[in-house]
Enzyme design. Structure first.
Site, PDB file in Angstrom:
ATOM      1  N   CYS A   1       4.841  37.811   5.012  1.00 36.75           N
ATOM      2  CA  CYS A   1       5.631  37.391   3.845  1.00 36.75           C
ATOM      3  C   CYS A   1       5.548  38.527   2.829  1.00 36.75           C
ATOM      4  CB  CYS A   1       5.077  36.091   3.266  1.00 36.75           C
ATOM      5  SG  CYS A   1       3.392  36.283   2.670  1.00 36.75           S
TER       6      CYS A   1
ATOM      7  N   HIS B   1      -4.346  36.583  -1.813  1.00 35.49           N
ATOM      8  CA  HIS B   1      -4.852  35.289  -2.285  1.00 35.49           C
ATOM      9  C   HIS B   1      -5.332  35.330  -3.733  1.00 35.49           C
ATOM     10  CE1 HIS B   1      -4.741  33.677   1.650  1.00 35.49           C
ATOM     11  NE2 HIS B   1      -5.827  34.217   2.120  1.00 35.49           N
TER      12      HIS B   1
ATOM     13  N   HIS C   1     -10.278  26.926   0.010  1.00 37.59           N
ATOM     14  CA  HIS C   1      -9.398  28.064   0.298  1.00 37.59           C
ATOM     15  C   HIS C   1      -9.577  29.121  -0.807  1.00 37.59           C
ATOM     16  CE1 HIS C   1      -5.821  30.475   0.899  1.00 37.59           C
ATOM     17  NE2 HIS C   1      -5.717  29.936   2.098  1.00 37.59           N
TER      18      HIS C   1
ATOM     19  N   GLU D   1      -7.607  31.117  -2.206  1.00 38.79           N
ATOM     20  CA  GLU D   1      -6.583  31.117  -3.271  1.00 38.79           C
ATOM     21  C   GLU D   1      -6.926  30.084  -4.343  1.00 38.79           C
ATOM     22  OE1 GLU D   1      -2.405  30.491  -2.111  1.00 38.79           O
ATOM     23  OE2 GLU D   1      -2.118  29.552  -4.060  1.00 38.79           O
TER      24      GLU D   1
ATOM     25  N   THR E   1      -0.079  27.770  -3.225  1.00 36.58           N
ATOM     26  CA  THR E   1       1.263  28.227  -2.827  1.00 36.58           C
ATOM     27  C   THR E   1       1.696  27.706  -1.455  1.00 36.58           C
ATOM     28  OG1 THR E   1       0.277  30.261  -1.983  1.00 36.58           O
ATOM     29  CG2 THR E   1       1.267  30.372  -4.181  1.00 36.58           C
TER      30      THR E   1
ATOM     31  N   CYS F   1       5.117  28.190  -2.678  1.00 39.94           N
ATOM     32  CA  CYS F   1       5.954  29.347  -2.354  1.00 39.94           C
ATOM     33  C   CYS F   1       6.933  28.969  -1.237  1.00 39.94           C
ATOM     34  CB  CYS F   1       5.051  30.482  -1.898  1.00 39.94           C
ATOM     35  SG  CYS F   1       5.967  31.852  -1.216  1.00 39.94           S
TER      36      CYS F   1
ATOM     37  N   SER G   1      -5.509  32.163  11.451  1.00 38.09           N
ATOM     38  CA  SER G   1      -4.448  32.056  10.446  1.00 38.09           C
ATOM     39  C   SER G   1      -3.953  30.607  10.389  1.00 38.09           C
ATOM     40  CB  SER G   1      -3.316  33.015  10.822  1.00 38.09           C
ATOM     41  OG  SER G   1      -2.104  32.555  10.294  1.00 38.09           O
TER      42      SER G   1
ATOM     43  N   ASN H   1      -1.577  29.285   8.655  1.00 37.61           N
ATOM     44  CA  ASN H   1      -0.119  29.090   8.671  1.00 37.61           C
ATOM     45  C   ASN H   1       0.447  29.269  10.086  1.00 37.61           C
ATOM     46  OD1 ASN H   1       1.675  31.717   8.724  1.00 37.61           O
ATOM     47  ND2 ASN H   1      -0.187  32.242   7.621  1.00 37.61           N
TER      48      ASN H   1
ATOM     49  N   SER I   1       0.759  36.490   8.827  1.00 35.90           N
ATOM     50  CA  SER I   1      -0.202  37.582   8.905  1.00 35.90           C
ATOM     51  C   SER I   1       0.047  38.484  10.119  1.00 35.90           C
ATOM     52  CB  SER I   1      -1.608  36.989   8.966  1.00 35.90           C
ATOM     53  OG  SER I   1      -1.639  35.915   9.880  1.00 35.90           O
TER      54      SER I   1
HETATM   55 FE1  F3S Z   1       3.126  35.052   0.784  1.00 35.17          FE
HETATM   56 FE2  F3S Z   1       2.812  35.217  -1.800  1.00 35.17          FE
HETATM   57 FE3  F3S Z   1       4.175  33.263  -0.781  1.00 35.17          FE
HETATM   58  S1  F3S Z   1       1.312  35.714  -0.271  1.00 35.17           S
HETATM   59  S2  F3S Z   1       3.269  32.870   1.197  1.00 35.17           S
HETATM   60  S3  F3S Z   1       4.743  35.393  -0.731  1.00 35.17           S
HETATM   61  S4  F3S Z   1       2.699  33.129  -2.418  1.00 35.17           S
END
Ligand code: F3S
Length: 283
Positions: A12, A76, A126, A128, A166, A194, A222, A224, A266
């Protein structure tokens, strides 16, 4: 044979920016370079950086022992105390916190400074969320489940400000907001989720429902990528979770006429391209 690549795949914006920051710093040279935690949940990237002399700092104790060099703060983000600690130690740092996370830091700093109790919808362990907590100037609570939201109580006159990690699930955030809002507090709600995660999941789900086999590429730690795998597996029984091309052998699966490919936030582009080539060669 058709290969469908997800358009929203791999790094991302925030992760790309953080990884690029480390490579830029390596190019600049001048003193040891550290990342506070692995810059991305991807073994290949971390190993490549290690080969270029970049060391991963695992915890605060290791951080406290540093006397020189440059520490790169990953996407993060970290709490304010970490930055202050580095400044006190005379160790320079480059802040590669994702701007979307930085925005949350600014919000909680401002709102807690004006007396609001901060609520964070997220996972308390986490990094973050730990970082966001570290910018609060007063009371802060992390709510991970709807049950925790139900059980939340504060003095009646308490003013609240609710933000989200996020990567928090949007539907769960909506439910959580509804529960907290019913309690009658003066509350500001800011949806800081996000869009990158949701866009990726929606597209992966659609592709998985259209193909005979689905490949999800990403590091095993990871979260996600794990989530992407779960979503795809529900749509497509032949879903493979791989880290690199050699992990994949489609030759036994003779009835496959279409393959979908997606990758967690990632996963570097280079690996995605290698997997794509590997799939085309096998089929
Ligand atoms: Fe990536 Fe930033 Fe969104 S790290 S998932 S663009 S909050």
């Amino acid at each position: 044979m058709r290969v469908k690549m997800a358009k929203k795949r791999g790094f991302c914006f925030g992760v790309r920016r953080a990884v690029d920051t480390v490579y830029d710093q390596v190019q600049k040279g001048g003193g040891p370079i550290y990342t506070y935690g692995p810059i991305v949940h991807n073994e290949q990237v971390v190993q490549d950086l290690e080969a270029r002399g970049v060391r991963v700092i695992r915890d605060q104790e290791e951080l406290e022992r540093l006397t020189e060099g440059t520490v790169i703060i990953r996407a993060h983000g970290v709490g304010r105390s970490v930055c202050e600690k580095l400044e006190r130690q005379g160790v320079s740092y480059v802040d590669a916190t994702c701007p979307f996370v930085k925005k949350i830091h600014r919000i909680v700093e401002r709102e807690s400074g004006s007396g609001r109790h901060i609520l964070i919808a997220g996972n308390p362990s986490h990094p973050e969320v730990e970082g966001i907590q570290g910018w609060c100037q007063g009371p802060v609570s992390v709510l991970e489940s709807l049950e925790e939201a139900e059980n939340f109580v504060a003095f009646p006159e308490t003013k609240l400000c609710l933000v989200a990690q996020t990567t928090f699930n949007y539907n769960k955030f909506k439910d959580l907001v509804e529960i907290i809002s019913k309690k009658g507090y003066d509350i500001i709600v800011l949806n800081t989720i996000c869009g990158a995660t949701e866009e990726r999941q929606t597209e992966a789900k659609r592709i998985a429902s259209e193909v005979d086999a689905m490949i999800v590429i990403g590091g095993k730690n990871s979260s996600n990528t794990q989530k992407l795998f779960e979503i795809c597996k529900k749509e497509c029984e032949n879903t493979y979770y791989i880290q690199k091309p050699v992990d994949l052998d489609l030759r036994t699966a003779s009835s496959i006429r279409s393959v979908g490919i997606t990758a967690g936030a990632s996963t570097p582009n280079k690996i995605i391209e290698e997997v794509q080539k590997h799939v085309r060669n096998q089929l």
